[in-house]
Write an enzyme that holds these catalytic residues in place. Structure first.
Site, PDB file in Angstrom:
ATOM      1  N   LYS A 179      -6.983  -0.391  11.574  1.00 40.07           N
ATOM      2  CA  LYS A 179      -6.431  -0.810  10.336  1.00 40.07           C
ATOM      3  C   LYS A 179      -5.401   0.101  10.004  1.00 40.07           C
ATOM      4  CE  LYS A 179      -6.070  -1.080   5.707  1.00 40.07           C
ATOM      5  NZ  LYS A 179      -4.952  -0.302   4.803  1.00 40.07           N
ATOM      6  N   GLU A 234       0.945  -1.272   0.032  1.00 45.55           N
ATOM      7  CA  GLU A 234       0.109  -0.016  -0.188  1.00 45.55           C
ATOM      8  C   GLU A 234       0.850   1.275   0.015  1.00 45.55           C
ATOM      9  OE1 GLU A 234      -3.058  -0.034   2.770  1.00 45.55           O
ATOM     10  OE2 GLU A 234      -3.525   1.932   2.493  1.00 45.55           O
ATOM     11  N   ASP A 275       4.594 -13.774  12.217  1.00 40.92           N
ATOM     12  CA  ASP A 275       3.459 -14.368  12.043  1.00 40.92           C
ATOM     13  C   ASP A 275       2.295 -13.074  12.198  1.00 40.92           C
ATOM     14  OD1 ASP A 275       1.081 -15.491  12.018  1.00 40.92           O
ATOM     15  OD2 ASP A 275       1.475 -17.387  12.660  1.00 40.92           O
ATOM     16  N   HIS A 331      -2.826  10.548  -0.347  1.00 43.03           N
ATOM     17  CA  HIS A 331      -2.858   9.028  -0.490  1.00 43.03           C
ATOM     18  C   HIS A 331      -2.994   9.019  -2.078  1.00 43.03           C
ATOM     19  CE1 HIS A 331      -3.646   5.009   0.473  1.00 43.03           C
ATOM     20  NE2 HIS A 331      -4.431   4.871  -0.652  1.00 43.03           N
TER      21      HIS A 331
HETATM   22  P1  NAD Z   1      10.110 -22.469  16.927  1.00 41.15           P
HETATM   23  O1  NAD Z   1       9.259 -23.658  16.701  1.00 41.15           O
HETATM   24  O2  NAD Z   1      10.979 -22.277  15.641  1.00 41.15           O
HETATM   25  O3  NAD Z   1      10.893 -22.667  18.406  1.00 41.15           O
HETATM   26  C1  NAD Z   1      11.729 -21.802  18.743  1.00 41.15           C
HETATM   27  C2  NAD Z   1      13.071 -22.626  19.086  1.00 41.15           C
HETATM   28  O4  NAD Z   1      14.071 -21.737  19.484  1.00 41.15           O
HETATM   29  C3  NAD Z   1      12.690 -23.088  20.643  1.00 41.15           C
HETATM   30  O5  NAD Z   1      12.951 -24.484  20.329  1.00 41.15           O
HETATM   31  C4  NAD Z   1      13.858 -22.770  21.466  1.00 41.15           C
HETATM   32  O6  NAD Z   1      14.348 -23.502  22.079  1.00 41.15           O
HETATM   33  C5  NAD Z   1      14.943 -21.965  20.470  1.00 41.15           C
HETATM   34  N1  NAD Z   1      15.697 -20.848  20.846  1.00 41.15           N
HETATM   35  C6  NAD Z   1      16.910 -20.664  20.518  1.00 41.15           C
HETATM   36  N2  NAD Z   1      17.255 -19.536  21.091  1.00 41.15           N
HETATM   37  C7  NAD Z   1      16.082 -18.916  21.728  1.00 41.15           C
HETATM   38  C8  NAD Z   1      15.907 -17.690  22.524  1.00 41.15           C
HETATM   39  N3  NAD Z   1      17.015 -16.793  22.827  1.00 41.15           N
HETATM   40  N4  NAD Z   1      14.702 -17.441  22.793  1.00 41.15           N
HETATM   41  C9  NAD Z   1      13.707 -18.454  22.890  1.00 41.15           C
HETATM   42  N5  NAD Z   1      13.918 -19.514  22.115  1.00 41.15           N
HETATM   43  C10 NAD Z   1      15.136 -19.851  21.540  1.00 41.15           C
HETATM   44  O7  NAD Z   1       9.353 -21.152  16.937  1.00 41.15           O
HETATM   45  P2  NAD Z   1       8.284 -20.640  17.940  1.00 41.15           P
HETATM   46  O8  NAD Z   1       8.611 -19.253  18.190  1.00 41.15           O
HETATM   47  O9  NAD Z   1       8.061 -21.643  18.922  1.00 41.15           O
HETATM   48  O10 NAD Z   1       6.976 -20.867  16.968  1.00 41.15           O
HETATM   49  C11 NAD Z   1       6.830 -19.812  15.995  1.00 41.15           C
HETATM   50  C12 NAD Z   1       5.935 -20.233  14.675  1.00 41.15           C
HETATM   51  O11 NAD Z   1       4.846 -21.057  14.912  1.00 41.15           O
HETATM   52  C13 NAD Z   1       5.862 -19.289  13.740  1.00 41.15           C
HETATM   53  O12 NAD Z   1       6.168 -19.648  12.485  1.00 41.15           O
HETATM   54  C14 NAD Z   1       4.277 -19.311  13.806  1.00 41.15           C
HETATM   55  O13 NAD Z   1       3.634 -19.095  12.617  1.00 41.15           O
HETATM   56  C15 NAD Z   1       4.007 -21.070  14.056  1.00 41.15           C
HETATM   57  N6  NAD Z   1       2.650 -21.053  14.777  1.00 41.15           N
HETATM   58  C16 NAD Z   1       1.498 -20.308  15.126  1.00 41.15           C
HETATM   59  C17 NAD Z   1       0.371 -20.484  15.774  1.00 41.15           C
HETATM   60  C18 NAD Z   1      -0.519 -19.449  16.099  1.00 41.15           C
HETATM   61  O14 NAD Z   1      -0.008 -18.324  16.008  1.00 41.15           O
HETATM   62  N7  NAD Z   1      -1.754 -19.906  16.632  1.00 41.15           N
HETATM   63  C19 NAD Z   1       0.187 -21.895  15.711  1.00 41.15           C
HETATM   64  C20 NAD Z   1       1.186 -22.800  15.395  1.00 41.15           C
HETATM   65  C21 NAD Z   1       2.444 -22.577  14.887  1.00 41.15           C
END
Ligand code: NAD
Length: 469
Positions: free
Chosen positions: A279, A95, A295, A393
């Site tokens: 928005k 946009e 996300d 705009h």
């Molecule tokens: P991820 O699964 O990649 O996990 C993050 C990993 O990073 C963990 O295993 C952790 O141990 C590691 N890590 C290393 N250094 C870290 C630090 N400094 N701090 C924290 N963790 C550290 O990612 P996530 O964040 O658990 O999940 C995010 C993903 O989940 C996004 O891609 C999202 O789209 C997706 N998701 C979203 C939903 C929802 O929002 N409803 C549902 C399911 C999945």
């Protein structure tokens, strides 16, 4: 366990200024070169940002049934200063006017006031739904009595975040009255440190679910993160020392500020207006989320649910005059984002942009993102309350209209400028101008000087500036 704001941790100032006057006047390659003063991009990184950051092969690994990669413009909002640190904010957004508006409002604030932020601990909530329990109150108590053991089981699932000082912190249990009777909902609260955490907490919940169900002799159904991450909040506030800088469209700065506050009052009182107000906030937020590999659906869901937390949908920003008569703007929203996890360490463009944005923690980037939402909304409300949204705009949108009508390259720019100058940014006008410029180009070639079309051609006829409507 209530969300408690820790007053803005001071992040290391990197001694750099995001105030880059005239950045918008440079061409694309010059802008990339200019970023060198801020962050030394390699030739390859520059090439990737300009051409392609995601390859089809990588896309094929990321999702199912991939057929390619879809492009979206990437811009840099300049001028943002928050907690006395400067940031260049990448925005992937289609946009027009968002990057310009955010940059402009950020400049006004840094030159005429101050912006500070705070964040709570990065606590995510995962919900475990237990049904078919005989005595909900006894079941609730049983879960609470076993809390320490259950938290320790949850923490077996991610030693990394525990080692980093995060991990499962608490379990809160509620008895929920539903259409199919009472249910036990165990809300698992997890400090996810620098990750968004959805996968982390979902894994913990799926492991705890059956254990809790056994404990209370019930059946588990859902074990899933809540996107209303209201224990993971950010709050940003700016204060303008004087509002003269807001003078616009014949209004004094004071009048413009008063109109702006009243425009906010409208949004506060009316959900139809609040939806558009929010928005505008998300205009500033979503682009940064996309550029940083976060996300945005999760953040969108959280922000809108939070906006309706009192039972009525409200704006997530507010504007008011304080006791000293200074104009203040504030935003408070949930911000479940990460600088690790998800695609943050996979997408090559995200990896470059996260280095450029130069943050230490997820909490820090959460504040930058919320600040982008606040400044963008501030710019929009200021414009709305003074000259109206369409003028600026549509001027910025004129290039899109010209391209839509079939113009390309230099001609698209000429047509956009002409339409903006006339105040007639319209598809039919763009078509007319394309025809005009094509005849002009043809007739400038001496070969065609004797063509009837060129003899009849009047260069001023179609460029009549007074022909506004
Ligand atoms: P991820 O699964 O990649 O996990 C993050 C990993 O990073 C963990 O295993 C952790 O141990 C590691 N890590 C290393 N250094 C870290 C630090 N400094 N701090 C924290 N963790 C550290 O990612 P996530 O964040 O658990 O999940 C995010 C993903 O989940 C996004 O891609 C999202 O789209 C997706 N998701 C979203 C939903 C929802 O929002 N409803 C549902 C399911 C999945």
């Amino acid at each position: 366990m209530k969300a408690v704001f820790k007053f803005g941790k001071k992040f290391d100032h990197n001694g750099k200024s995001s105030r880059i006057p005239g950045f918008y006047k440079l061409d694309l390659s010059q802008r990339l070169d200019k970023l060198n003063d801020w962050y030394k991009l390699t030739r390859n990184e520059k090439w990737m940002l300009k051409k392609e950051t995601l390859t089809p092969e990588l896309a094929d690994m990321m999702i199912e049934n991939a057929i390619g990669v879809f492009g979206i413009p990437l811009g840099i909002a300049v001028n943002l200063r928050l907690n006395n640190k400067d940031y260049l904010v990448p925005m992937a957004i289609e946009e027009s006017s968002v990057v310009a508006a955010a940059s402009n409002a950020a400049r006004l604030i840094r030159e005429n006031g101050i912006m500070v932020g705070q964040a709570t601990e990065p606590i995510m909530i995962s919900q475990i739904q237990i049904v078919d329990v005989e005595d909900p109150e006894t079941a609730r108590q049983k879960i609470l009595d076993n809390k320490e053991r259950l938290l320790s089981v949850a923490n077996q699932n991610d030693f990394t975040i525990v080692r980093l000082g995060g991990g499962a912190r608490n379990i809160e249990v509620e008895i929920l009255e539903t259409i199919s009777g009472p249910m036990i909902i165990a809300n698992l609260l997890v400090d996810c440190r620098d990750a968004m955490g959805a996968n982390i907490v979902n894994t913990m919940a799926e492991n705890l679910g059956p254990i809790i169900a056994d404990l209370v002799d019930g059946n588990v159904i859902c074990q899933i993160v809540s996107n209303l991450s209201d224990r993971r909040l950010v709050k940003i506030k700016f204060t303008l020392d004087n509002v003269d800088c807001l003078a616009r469209a014949g209004y004094s700065g004071k009048d413009a500020a008063e109109r702006l506050v009243k425009a906010y009052h409208f949004a506060d009182a009316d959900p139809h207006r609040a939806a558009t107000h929010n928005k505008g906030v998300m205009n500033g937020i979503d682009g940064v989320l996309i550029a940083t590999g976060n996300d945005w659906r999760a953040v969108e869901a959280g922000v809108h649910a939070y906006a309706a937390r009192d039972g009525r949908y409200k704006p997530v920003t507010k504007y008011y005059f304080d006791e000293e008569g200074k104009l203040n703007g504030e935003i408070e929203i949930p911000m479940a984002i990460g600088i690790v996890g998800g695609i943050t360490k996979i997408h090559p463009g995200v990896k470059i942009l996260l280095k450029m944005i130069n943050v230490e923690t997820a909490s820090e980037i959460a504040q930058v993102i919320a600040a982008a939402g606040l400044v963008q909304n501030f710019a929009a409300i200021w414009t709305l309350a003074t000259e109206g949204i369409q003028k600026g705009h549509m001027t910025l949108h004129a290039k899109n209209v010209a391209v839509f009508a079939g113009a390309i390259g230099e001609m698209a720019i000429k047509i956009a400028n002409q339409m903006a100058h006339e105040g007639r940014v319209r598809f039919d006008r763009a078509k007319e101008l394309i025809k005009h410029f094509m005849i002009k180009e043809r007739c400038e070639d001496p070969k065609h000087k004797d063509d009837q079309e060129c003899k009849d051609y009047n260069p001023f006829k179609l460029l009549d500036n007074n022909n506004k409507n």
